[in-house]
Design a protein around this motif. Structure first.
Motif, PDB file in Angstrom:
ATOM      1  N   ASP A 171       5.749   2.244   4.330  1.00 27.89           N
ATOM      2  CA  ASP A 171       6.179   2.512   5.710  1.00 27.89           C
ATOM      3  C   ASP A 171       5.896   1.329   6.629  1.00 27.89           C
ATOM      4  OD1 ASP A 171       7.037   4.967   4.938  1.00 27.89           O
ATOM      5  OD2 ASP A 171       5.288   6.059   5.687  1.00 27.89           O
ATOM      6  N   GLN A 172       4.770   0.644   6.382  1.00 30.75           N
ATOM      7  CA  GLN A 172       4.470  -0.550   7.180  1.00 30.75           C
ATOM      8  C   GLN A 172       5.515  -1.631   6.927  1.00 30.75           C
ATOM      9  OE1 GLN A 172       0.488  -1.463   5.817  1.00 30.75           O
ATOM     10  NE2 GLN A 172      -0.353  -0.904   7.813  1.00 30.75           N
ATOM     11  N   GLY A 173       5.968  -1.727   5.675  1.00 29.97           N
ATOM     12  CA  GLY A 173       6.999  -2.701   5.323  1.00 29.97           C
ATOM     13  C   GLY A 173       8.285  -2.421   6.077  1.00 29.97           C
ATOM     14  N   THR A 174       8.694  -1.157   6.078  1.00 33.01           N
ATOM     15  CA  THR A 174       9.915  -0.767   6.793  1.00 33.01           C
ATOM     16  C   THR A 174       9.792  -1.142   8.269  1.00 33.01           C
ATOM     17  OG1 THR A 174      10.157   1.071   5.262  1.00 33.01           O
ATOM     18  CG2 THR A 174      11.416   1.200   7.311  1.00 33.01           C
ATOM     19  N   LEU A 175       8.642  -0.823   8.863  1.00 27.82           N
ATOM     20  CA  LEU A 175       8.379  -1.129  10.273  1.00 27.82           C
ATOM     21  C   LEU A 175       8.434  -2.638  10.515  1.00 27.82           C
ATOM     22  CD1 LEU A 175       7.262  -0.627  13.145  1.00 27.82           C
ATOM     23  CD2 LEU A 175       5.014  -0.276  12.145  1.00 27.82           C
ATOM     24  N   ALA A 176       7.792  -3.412   9.636  1.00 28.93           N
ATOM     25  CA  ALA A 176       7.775  -4.875   9.800  1.00 28.93           C
ATOM     26  C   ALA A 176       9.194  -5.425   9.727  1.00 28.93           C
ATOM     27  CB  ALA A 176       6.897  -5.525   8.737  1.00 28.93           C
ATOM     28  N   ALA A 205       2.262  -7.009   6.507  1.00 23.18           N
ATOM     29  CA  ALA A 205       2.443  -5.583   6.204  1.00 23.18           C
ATOM     30  C   ALA A 205       1.762  -5.271   4.883  1.00 23.18           C
ATOM     31  CB  ALA A 205       3.927  -5.229   6.112  1.00 23.18           C
ATOM     32  N   GLY A 206       1.348  -4.029   4.738  1.00 25.41           N
ATOM     33  CA  GLY A 206       0.727  -3.585   3.490  1.00 25.41           C
ATOM     34  C   GLY A 206      -0.775  -3.822   3.507  1.00 25.41           C
ATOM     35  N   ASN A 207      -1.359  -3.926   2.330  1.00 28.92           N
ATOM     36  CA  ASN A 207      -2.820  -3.985   2.218  1.00 28.92           C
ATOM     37  C   ASN A 207      -3.462  -5.235   2.818  1.00 28.92           C
ATOM     38  OD1 ASN A 207      -4.275  -2.061  -0.512  1.00 28.92           O
ATOM     39  ND2 ASN A 207      -2.856  -1.448   1.094  1.00 28.92           N
ATOM     40  N   ILE A 208      -2.666  -6.270   3.110  1.00 32.47           N
ATOM     41  CA  ILE A 208      -3.248  -7.432   3.804  1.00 32.47           C
ATOM     42  C   ILE A 208      -3.747  -7.004   5.180  1.00 32.47           C
ATOM     43  CG2 ILE A 208      -1.028  -8.212   4.755  1.00 32.47           C
ATOM     44  CD1 ILE A 208      -2.006 -11.074   4.564  1.00 32.47           C
ATOM     45  N   THR A 209      -3.199  -5.908   5.722  1.00 31.06           N
ATOM     46  CA  THR A 209      -3.600  -5.422   7.053  1.00 31.06           C
ATOM     47  C   THR A 209      -4.710  -4.374   6.964  1.00 31.06           C
ATOM     48  OG1 THR A 209      -2.072  -3.534   7.162  1.00 31.06           O
ATOM     49  CG2 THR A 209      -1.188  -5.671   7.800  1.00 31.06           C
ATOM     50  N   GLY A 210      -5.153  -4.041   5.749  1.00 35.21           N
ATOM     51  CA  GLY A 210      -6.182  -3.014   5.572  1.00 35.21           C
ATOM     52  C   GLY A 210      -5.888  -2.204   4.324  1.00 35.21           C
ATOM     53  N   ILE A 211      -6.962  -1.764   3.645  1.00 33.67           N
ATOM     54  CA  ILE A 211      -6.794  -1.085   2.360  1.00 33.67           C
ATOM     55  C   ILE A 211      -6.375   0.367   2.587  1.00 33.67           C
ATOM     56  CG2 ILE A 211      -7.893  -0.454   0.175  1.00 33.67           C
ATOM     57  CD1 ILE A 211      -7.577  -3.537   0.767  1.00 33.67           C
ATOM     58  N   GLU A 212      -5.141   0.678   2.174  1.00 34.97           N
ATOM     59  CA  GLU A 212      -4.638   2.048   2.254  1.00 34.97           C
ATOM     60  C   GLU A 212      -3.719   2.300   1.069  1.00 34.97           C
ATOM     61  OE1 GLU A 212      -3.840   4.315   5.956  1.00 34.97           O
ATOM     62  OE2 GLU A 212      -3.613   2.312   6.805  1.00 34.97           O
ATOM     63  N   ASN A 251      -0.436  -6.602  15.740  1.00 39.30           N
ATOM     64  CA  ASN A 251      -0.253  -5.429  16.593  1.00 39.30           C
ATOM     65  C   ASN A 251       0.370  -4.299  15.782  1.00 39.30           C
ATOM     66  OD1 ASN A 251       2.454  -6.007  16.384  1.00 39.30           O
ATOM     67  ND2 ASN A 251       2.676  -6.749  18.483  1.00 39.30           N
ATOM     68  N   GLU A 252       0.672  -3.192  16.462  1.00 37.25           N
ATOM     69  CA  GLU A 252       1.122  -2.018  15.728  1.00 37.25           C
ATOM     70  C   GLU A 252       2.494  -2.217  15.101  1.00 37.25           C
ATOM     71  OE1 GLU A 252       0.719   1.694  17.885  1.00 37.25           O
ATOM     72  OE2 GLU A 252       1.121   2.782  16.019  1.00 37.25           O
ATOM     73  N   GLN A 253       3.299  -3.174  15.650  1.00 44.10           N
ATOM     74  CA  GLN A 253       4.590  -3.419  14.967  1.00 44.10           C
ATOM     75  C   GLN A 253       4.510  -4.584  13.991  1.00 44.10           C
ATOM     76  OE1 GLN A 253       4.567  -2.557  18.295  1.00 44.10           O
ATOM     77  NE2 GLN A 253       5.520  -4.139  19.519  1.00 44.10           N
ATOM     78  N   MET A 254       3.301  -4.896  13.529  1.00 50.78           N
ATOM     79  CA  MET A 254       3.045  -5.826  12.429  1.00 50.78           C
ATOM     80  C   MET A 254       3.283  -7.302  12.769  1.00 50.78           C
ATOM     81  SD  MET A 254       2.404  -3.108  10.885  1.00 50.78           S
ATOM     82  CE  MET A 254       1.577  -3.525   9.411  1.00 50.78           C
TER      83      MET A 254
END
Lengths: 131, 405
Positions: free
Chosen positions: B340-345, B326-333, B313-316
Motif C-alpha cells: 500500500d505504501q508503494g501504491t501511495l508513493a 516506500a516499504g520496509n526502508i521506512t520502518g519494519i512492517e 512525510n506521509e505521502q512518502m
C-alpha cells in the motif's frame, strides 16, 4: 542432485520436472535446476563450503542468502567476486571456490618475498613481473 | 531519462511501479535478486482466517499486473551509487548509469546479525536465508537444525521450515553480547512472543497470549516458563536457554546450550551439547537505507520503526526533491503495508511529475487511508508502537520543511 531438494510441499506447488543445468565447482561436474543460484544448486548437492577466509583459511558458506553479507563470494568463469547467492547457474559455467591469498602480514616472515623478483616468481603468472 | 527509477522489486517497488504505469509514467524497476518479489517471495503463513498467505502467488499477481502495463523490470542489477543531477538523479549500477527525474528507494530490510562464537562455520545462516532456500529455491538447508533468536520473524519461519519437512530441535536465545541485549534477555523476548500469538493454533501461542504487556505478569511468565519449553508444532521454544557456542571444524556439528536466569545470565554448570547440522540466527530486521544516505537524505533513529529511517512525510516524499521511499526502508512492517505504501508513493511521484492536480491529490488521500486500514488489520505486528513511530518521523519532516521556509 535431488538429495536436499524439496520436490513436493504441502502448500506450495510441486517442483515438477525443471530443466537441468550442468556446471562445475572446483573442476567437478554438478547438476542444478534452471533458476537455481550457485549457492542453492551447490547446497542441493550437499555442498556448503564456498570459500575460505582469505588470510586464515577458515571455511565460509552462505550467511544471508540475499546478497547483503558477501560471505559467499566465488569466482565465475575465471572472474572473482561473484555472490553465489544472487548469481544464477548457467550451462557449463565454471565456478571456483575462494582461496587463501598472499597476506602482507603473514606471521611467517620467512615466507614473504624479499625482492620484487621473488614476488613476481611466486605470485605472478609465469614469473613475469609485468603480468 | 526515465520519469522514475525504482530501486527494489519487492511488494513496495512493484506496487509503486504499477501505480506509476497506470498514470502513464516512464518507469524502470531494478533489483539485484535474480527474480522480482523481494522478501515477499519467501513468505508463507496461515492467516487467522485459515487462508494461506503465499508470497510466490502474491508476487505473481504483482508481476503479472506490471507486465500488463508494459513495466520494465531489470533483475540482477546492483545499485552502488546515486548522484544528484540538475534534472534529477543518476543511478549507478553494475549494468550502467540510469538517469531519472524521480527516484524511489524501496530496498526493504536486512537482518541484524547476532554473533555467537563459531557463527562463521558453514551451516550457520540467518533465518531469512533458510526461508529463501526452503520456499524459493526449494532446497533443504540441513537435516536437523536449531534457531537462535525468538521473535515474530523467526517463529513464522520456523513454522515454514517444519512445513517443508525440515526438522528443528528447538528455538533458544542467542548468546548475550554488547549489541543484542533485547534478543538475549528472556523478559524482553517474552514481550515479543505475545505478538506471534495468532501465528499457529498451538499451546505455545495460547501460553504466550495470556501475558499481554503487563510487566509483572510477564516476569512471572519468564520465571515459571516450562523447563521443557513451550511447544510450537513438534518443536519447543525456550526463553530460559541460550546458545553460547557453535561447534565444528569444517561445518556445524553441534551447539552448546546453557540455562539462563530470569535476567539472562548463564547458569554455570548447566551447559549441554546438542547435535545439529545447521543453525539459524534471528536477530530481527532493520531498514536497509544506505542508498538514501548516499544521496544525502536526512535520517532519524526511531526504535519502533526498526532503526535509522530516512526522514519522509506521509505521502512518502523525502526532503531531497524528487526522492521518495516506500516499504520496509521506512520502518519494519508487513508486506501488505509495504504494498500500500508503494501504491501511495507511485501516486505521489505522478503528482510531482504532473505538477499537482486535484484528482491526484484526492487519490493520495485515498491511498493514505488504505495504508492505515491495512496497518490496523495486520495479522503480523512487528512493533506495538508502530503508529507513534510513524507520527514521529512525519513530524520531523514537517519541522524540517518549516525550518527551511
Amino acid at each position: 542432485m535431488n538429495k536436499n531438494r524439496i520436490m513436493d510441499h504441502p502448500v506450495l506447488e510441486s517442483l515438477g520436472n525443471p530443466k537441468k543445468i550442468t556446471f562445475t565447482f572446483d573442476g567437478k561436474k554438478y547438476e542444478g535446476f534452471e533458476g537455481d543460484t550457485i549457492a542453492s544448486a551447490l547446497l542441493a548437492n550437499g555442498i556448503r563450503k564456498l570459500r575460505v577466509q582469505e588470510a586464515t583459511g577458515n571455511p565460509r558458506s552462505i550467511y544471508c542468502n540475499i546478497g547483503h553479507c558477501f560471505e559467499c563470494r566465488v569466482a565465475v568463469n575465471g572472474k572473482q567476486g561473484y555472490r553465489a547467492c544472487v548469481t544464477l547457474i548457467e550451462e557449463n559455467m565454471a565456478v571456483d571456490s575462494g582461496q587463501v591469498l598472499p597476506h602482507p602480514l603473514h606471521p611467517d616472515v620467512e615466507d614473504l618475498p624479499k625482492t620484487y623478483a621473488d614476488y613476481a616468481k611466486n605470485y605472478k603468472k609465469g614469473g613475469n613481473p609485468n603480468a | 531519462m526515465h520519469d522514475v527509477v525504482i530501486i527494489g522489486a519487492g511488494p513496495a517497488g512493484l506496487s509503486a511501479a504499477i501505480s506509476c504505469r497506470e498514470l502513464d509514467l516512464d518507469v524502470l524497476v531494478v533489483d539485484e535478486f535474480p527474480k522480482p518479489g523481494g522478501r515477499l517471495l519467501g513468505q508463507l503463513h496461515q492467516e487467522p482466517s485459515g487462508e494461506w498467505w503465499n508470497g510466490i502467488l502474491e508476487t505473481k499477481k504483482l508481476v503479472d499486473r506490471a507486465a500488463e502495463l508494459d513495466t520494465r523490470i531489470e533483475c540482477g542489477v546492483s545499485v552502488h551509487h546515486i548522484e544528484k543531477t540538475e534534472t534529477g538523479f543518476n543511478t549507478h549500477t553494475n549494468q550502467g548509469i540510469f538517469p531519472s527525474e524521480n527516484l524511489l528507494i524501496a530496498t526493504g530490510a536486512a537482518e541484524s546479525p547476532a554473533p555467537i562464537p563459531g557463527w562463521t562455520l558453514p551451516g550457520v545462516m540467518s533465518i531469512g536465508a533458510a526461508q529463501v532456500m526452503t520456499n524459493v529455491h526449494r532446497v533443504r538447508v540441513g537435516n536437523k537444525g536449531i534457531v537462535a533468536g525468538v521473535n515474530v520473524l523467526s517463529a513464522a519461519i520456523a513454522i515454514e521450515l517444519q512445513l517443508a519437512g525440515v526438522e528443528l530441535h528447538s528455538m533458544v536465545l542467542p548468546a548475550k553480547n554488547a549489541v543484542n541485549k533485547h534478543h538475549a534477555n528472556p523478559k524482553a523476548v517474552m514481550e515479543g512472543l505475545v505478538r506471534v500469538a495468532h501465528l499457529a493454533p498451538s499451546p505455545f501461542i495460547r501460553f504466550g497470549s495470556k501475558f499481554a504487556n503487563n510487566p509483572l505478569v510477564r516476569d512471572i511468565a519468564v520465571k515459571f516458563f516450562p523447563k521443557g519449553g513451550v511447544k510450537m508444532g513438534d518443536m519447543p521454544i525456550h526463553v530460559r536457554k541460550s546458545m553460547i557456542q557453535i561447534n565444528g571444524t569444517d561445518k556445524v556439528e553441534s551447539v552448546t546450550l546453557a540455562n539462563l536466569t530470569t535476567d539472562g545470565e548463564v547458569i554455570p554448570g548447566s551447559e549441554e551439547i546438542v547435535e545439529v547440522d545447521f543453525v539459524c540466527i534471528a536477530g530481527g530486521l532493520y531498514p536497509l537505507a544506505e542508498l538514501a544516505a548516499v544521496i544525502g537524505c536526512p535520517f532519524q533513529y526511531v526504535e519502533e520503526l526498526g532503526g535509522h529511517v530516512p526522514v519522509h512525510n506521509e505521502q512518502m516524499e523525502t526532503p531531497v526533491d524528487g526522492l521518495f521511499v516506500a516499504g520496509n526502508i521506512t520502518g519494519i512492517e508487513s508486506s501488505k503495508v509495504a504494498k500500500d505504501q508503494g501504491t501511495l508513493a507511485g501516486i505521489s511521484i505522478a503528482n510531482r511529475k504532473y505538477g499537482k492536480n486535484a484528482d491526484l491529490e484526492f487519490s493520495i488521500i485515498e491511498a493514505k487511508k488504505q495504508v492505515h486500514r491495512t496497518r490496523d488489520n495486520a495479522s503480523i505486528q512487528f512493533h506495538p508502537g508502530i503508529r507513534e513511530g510513524r507520527q514521529r518521523i512525519h513530524q520531523t519532516y514537517i519541522a524540517q520543511e518549516q525550518a527551511n521556509n
